[in-house]
Scaffold this motif. Structure first.
Motif, PDB file in Angstrom:
ATOM      1  N   GLN A  17       0.827  -1.203   0.000  1.00 44.89           N
ATOM      2  CA  GLN A  17       0.000   0.000   0.000  1.00 44.89           C
ATOM      3  C   GLN A  17       0.867   1.261   0.000  1.00 44.89           C
ATOM      4  OE1 GLN A  17      -2.622   0.301   3.352  1.00 44.89           O
ATOM      5  NE2 GLN A  17      -3.660   2.115   2.575  1.00 44.89           N
ATOM      6  N   THR A  18       1.939   1.274   0.790  1.00 46.94           N
ATOM      7  CA  THR A  18       2.839   2.425   0.842  1.00 46.94           C
ATOM      8  C   THR A  18       3.541   2.627  -0.490  1.00 46.94           C
ATOM      9  OG1 THR A  18       3.212   1.971   3.185  1.00 46.94           O
ATOM     10  CG2 THR A  18       4.755   3.449   2.107  1.00 46.94           C
ATOM     11  N   ARG A  19       3.953   1.526  -1.109  1.00 43.21           N
ATOM     12  CA  ARG A  19       4.611   1.631  -2.414  1.00 43.21           C
ATOM     13  C   ARG A  19       3.657   2.158  -3.474  1.00 43.21           C
ATOM     14  NH1 ARG A  19       7.700  -3.935  -3.325  1.00 43.21           N
ATOM     15  NH2 ARG A  19       8.168  -2.902  -5.282  1.00 43.21           N
ATOM     16  N   ILE A  20       2.409   1.719  -3.432  1.00 41.76           N
ATOM     17  CA  ILE A  20       1.417   2.199  -4.406  1.00 41.76           C
ATOM     18  C   ILE A  20       1.157   3.687  -4.205  1.00 41.76           C
ATOM     19  CG2 ILE A  20      -1.012   2.042  -5.080  1.00 41.76           C
ATOM     20  CD1 ILE A  20      -0.777  -1.002  -4.566  1.00 41.76           C
ATOM     21  N   ILE A  21       1.009   4.109  -2.953  1.00 40.90           N
ATOM     22  CA  ILE A  21       0.771   5.531  -2.671  1.00 40.90           C
ATOM     23  C   ILE A  21       1.967   6.364  -3.129  1.00 40.90           C
ATOM     24  CG2 ILE A  21       0.538   7.216  -0.800  1.00 40.90           C
ATOM     25  CD1 ILE A  21      -1.180   5.136   0.670  1.00 40.90           C
ATOM     26  N   ALA A  22       3.175   5.889  -2.861  1.00 41.44           N
ATOM     27  CA  ALA A  22       4.376   6.614  -3.285  1.00 41.44           C
ATOM     28  C   ALA A  22       4.447   6.705  -4.811  1.00 41.44           C
ATOM     29  CB  ALA A  22       5.617   5.940  -2.722  1.00 41.44           C
ATOM     30  N   ALA A  23       4.093   5.617  -5.494  1.00 40.84           N
ATOM     31  CA  ALA A  23       4.118   5.628  -6.961  1.00 40.84           C
ATOM     32  C   ALA A  23       3.059   6.573  -7.515  1.00 40.84           C
ATOM     33  CB  ALA A  23       3.899   4.214  -7.494  1.00 40.84           C
ATOM     34  N   SER A  47      12.225  22.339 -16.282  1.00 42.42           N
ATOM     35  CA  SER A  47      11.379  21.213 -15.898  1.00 42.42           C
ATOM     36  C   SER A  47      12.129  19.887 -15.899  1.00 42.42           C
ATOM     37  CB  SER A  47      10.182  21.116 -16.841  1.00 42.42           C
ATOM     38  OG  SER A  47      10.616  20.779 -18.143  1.00 42.42           O
ATOM     39  N   VAL A  48      13.230  19.819 -16.597  1.00 41.01           N
ATOM     40  CA  VAL A  48      13.973  18.564 -16.691  1.00 41.01           C
ATOM     41  C   VAL A  48      14.418  18.105 -15.299  1.00 41.01           C
ATOM     42  CG1 VAL A  48      16.073  17.489 -17.602  1.00 41.01           C
ATOM     43  CG2 VAL A  48      14.716  18.987 -19.051  1.00 41.01           C
ATOM     44  N   VAL A  49      14.910  19.038 -14.501  1.00 48.68           N
ATOM     45  CA  VAL A  49      15.383  18.694 -13.159  1.00 48.68           C
ATOM     46  C   VAL A  49      14.231  18.135 -12.325  1.00 48.68           C
ATOM     47  CG1 VAL A  49      16.348  19.657 -11.034  1.00 48.68           C
ATOM     48  CG2 VAL A  49      17.214  20.401 -13.246  1.00 48.68           C
ATOM     49  N   TRP A  50      13.082  18.784 -12.406  1.00 46.81           N
ATOM     50  CA  TRP A  50      11.936  18.344 -11.613  1.00 46.81           C
ATOM     51  C   TRP A  50      11.386  17.017 -12.121  1.00 46.81           C
ATOM     52  CZ3 TRP A  50      11.826  20.470  -7.198  1.00 46.81           C
ATOM     53  CH2 TRP A  50      12.221  21.779  -7.035  1.00 46.81           C
ATOM     54  N   PHE A  51      11.420  16.825 -13.435  1.00 50.85           N
ATOM     55  CA  PHE A  51      10.930  15.564 -13.993  1.00 50.85           C
ATOM     56  C   PHE A  51      11.851  14.411 -13.596  1.00 50.85           C
ATOM     57  CE2 PHE A  51       9.317  12.686 -17.282  1.00 50.85           C
ATOM     58  CZ  PHE A  51       7.961  12.921 -17.128  1.00 50.85           C
ATOM     59  N   VAL A  52      13.155  14.653 -13.567  1.00 50.05           N
ATOM     60  CA  VAL A  52      14.099  13.632 -13.123  1.00 50.05           C
ATOM     61  C   VAL A  52      13.865  13.314 -11.641  1.00 50.05           C
ATOM     62  CG1 VAL A  52      16.550  13.193 -12.680  1.00 50.05           C
ATOM     63  CG2 VAL A  52      15.824  14.078 -14.884  1.00 50.05           C
ATOM     64  N   ALA A  53      13.548  14.355 -10.841  1.00 51.41           N
ATOM     65  CA  ALA A  53      13.231  14.122  -9.427  1.00 51.41           C
ATOM     66  C   ALA A  53      11.985  13.243  -9.300  1.00 51.41           C
ATOM     67  CB  ALA A  53      13.023  15.448  -8.706  1.00 51.41           C
ATOM     68  N   GLY A  54      10.992  13.473 -10.149  1.00 56.17           N
ATOM     69  CA  GLY A  54       9.794  12.635 -10.148  1.00 56.17           C
ATOM     70  C   GLY A  54      10.105  11.201 -10.534  1.00 56.17           C
ATOM     71  N   LEU A  55      10.991  11.033 -11.515  1.00 62.37           N
ATOM     72  CA  LEU A  55      11.401   9.681 -11.899  1.00 62.37           C
ATOM     73  C   LEU A  55      12.145   8.995 -10.760  1.00 62.37           C
ATOM     74  CD1 LEU A  55      12.562  10.167 -15.605  1.00 62.37           C
ATOM     75  CD2 LEU A  55      10.530   8.967 -14.784  1.00 62.37           C
ATOM     76  N   GLY A  56      12.954   9.768 -10.032  1.00 54.57           N
ATOM     77  CA  GLY A  56      13.645   9.214  -8.864  1.00 54.57           C
ATOM     78  C   GLY A  56      12.663   8.775  -7.794  1.00 54.57           C
ATOM     79  N   LEU A  58       9.596   7.829  -8.341  1.00 53.11           N
ATOM     80  CA  LEU A  58       8.933   6.629  -8.878  1.00 53.11           C
ATOM     81  C   LEU A  58       9.839   5.407  -8.751  1.00 53.11           C
ATOM     82  CD1 LEU A  58       6.358   5.622 -10.234  1.00 53.11           C
ATOM     83  CD2 LEU A  58       7.404   6.159 -12.438  1.00 53.11           C
ATOM     84  N   ALA A  59      11.127   5.589  -9.037  1.00 53.79           N
ATOM     85  CA  ALA A  59      12.075   4.475  -8.909  1.00 53.79           C
ATOM     86  C   ALA A  59      12.188   4.038  -7.452  1.00 53.79           C
ATOM     87  CB  ALA A  59      13.446   4.883  -9.451  1.00 53.79           C
ATOM     88  N   GLY A  60      12.189   4.998  -6.527  1.00 53.87           N
ATOM     89  CA  GLY A  60      12.242   4.662  -5.109  1.00 53.87           C
ATOM     90  C   GLY A  60      11.010   3.906  -4.649  1.00 53.87           C
ATOM     91  N   ALA A  61       9.858   4.251  -5.223  1.00 52.16           N
ATOM     92  CA  ALA A  61       8.622   3.537  -4.868  1.00 52.16           C
ATOM     93  C   ALA A  61       8.614   2.131  -5.467  1.00 52.16           C
ATOM     94  CB  ALA A  61       7.410   4.324  -5.344  1.00 52.16           C
ATOM     95  N   ALA A  62       9.099   2.009  -6.693  1.00 53.53           N
ATOM     96  CA  ALA A  62       9.061   0.714  -7.369  1.00 53.53           C
ATOM     97  C   ALA A  62      10.147  -0.234  -6.844  1.00 53.53           C
ATOM     98  CB  ALA A  62       9.224   0.917  -8.876  1.00 53.53           C
ATOM     99  N   PHE A  63      11.301   0.332  -6.502  1.00 56.42           N
ATOM    100  CA  PHE A  63      12.426  -0.487  -6.053  1.00 56.42           C
ATOM    101  C   PHE A  63      12.952   0.040  -4.720  1.00 56.42           C
ATOM    102  CE2 PHE A  63      12.578  -0.159 -10.741  1.00 56.42           C
ATOM    103  CZ  PHE A  63      12.292  -1.476 -11.057  1.00 56.42           C
ATOM    104  N   PRO A  64      12.335  -0.322  -3.607  1.00 61.08           N
ATOM    105  CA  PRO A  64      12.784   0.205  -2.312  1.00 61.08           C
ATOM    106  C   PRO A  64      14.190  -0.245  -1.934  1.00 61.08           C
ATOM    107  CG  PRO A  64      11.051  -1.440  -2.012  1.00 61.08           C
ATOM    108  CD  PRO A  64      11.186  -1.207  -3.478  1.00 61.08           C
ATOM    109  N   GLY A  65      14.704  -1.258  -2.579  1.00 57.17           N
ATOM    110  CA  GLY A  65      16.064  -1.706  -2.313  1.00 57.17           C
ATOM    111  C   GLY A  65      17.111  -0.712  -2.805  1.00 57.17           C
ATOM    112  N   LEU A  66      16.711   0.218  -3.687  1.00 61.05           N
ATOM    113  CA  LEU A  66      17.653   1.223  -4.176  1.00 61.05           C
ATOM    114  C   LEU A  66      18.170   2.102  -3.042  1.00 61.05           C
ATOM    115  CD1 LEU A  66      16.056   2.463  -7.528  1.00 61.05           C
ATOM    116  CD2 LEU A  66      18.131   1.122  -7.218  1.00 61.05           C
ATOM    117  N   LEU A  67      17.306   2.387  -2.082  1.00 58.21           N
ATOM    118  CA  LEU A  67      17.727   3.212  -0.954  1.00 58.21           C
ATOM    119  C   LEU A  67      18.764   2.485  -0.098  1.00 58.21           C
ATOM    120  CD1 LEU A  67      17.429   5.908   0.379  1.00 58.21           C
ATOM    121  CD2 LEU A  67      15.499   5.027   1.673  1.00 58.21           C
TER     122      LEU A  67
END
Length: 142
Positions: A17-23, A47-56, A58-67
């Motif tokens: 549920q937390t991962r879905i909310i984060a995504a 906007s590129v910087v902010w869009f990359v932050a959004g992708l980060g 999303l990646a953190g939500a999808a792959f919590p092992g990255l942290l």
């Protein structure tokens, strides 16, 4: 001793549920960025910087092992410290980037104001010399 045991067990445990909310929040953030671009309130180059932050996000939500991987790379035991450090570095980078942009724009504004003042001075000199010529012509006719 207990503190070290807790620090060693610090793993990222996100529920589904937390991962879905984060995504969903990351996707909503990226949609907001696109909407701001569409309305002309945010330029594409910023906007590129902010869009990359959004992708980060999303990646953190999808792959919590990255942290965990990032905290291992940083040599930090606690993933919260790693996350805080990453966010702090991102914010410092953004502040520096926007300071450079503001400095560049302030220099451009100064240059444009000086050019405009020079043009106005030239125009006044030309109008003054044209007025003197017109007065001399009128005097010679009288």
């Amino acid at each position: 001793m207990l503190l070290f045991a807790v620090a060693e067990d610090a793993k990222v445990h996100l529920t589904s549920q937390t991962r879905i909310i984060a995504a969903v929040l990351a996707v909503a953030f990226m949609a907001l960025i696109l909407e701001l671009i569409r309305r002309g309130r945010l330029q594409e180059r910023y906007s590129v910087v902010w869009f990359v932050a959004g992708l980060g996000m999303l990646a953190g939500a999808a792959f919590p092992g990255l942290l965990e991987f990032a905290s291992d790379l940083m040599g930090v035991r606690d993933t919260n410290v790693a996350l805080f450090s990453i966010v702090l570095l991102l914010l410092l980078g953004l502040a520096l980037n926007f300071s450079v942009i503001m400095s560049r724009q302030a220099a451009q504004i100064t240059r444009l104001a000086q050019e405009r003042a020079i043009e106005q001075a030239r125009r006044q000199v030309e109008e003054g010399s044209n007025g003197d010529t017109a007065k001399a012509t009128q005097r010679s006719r009288s």
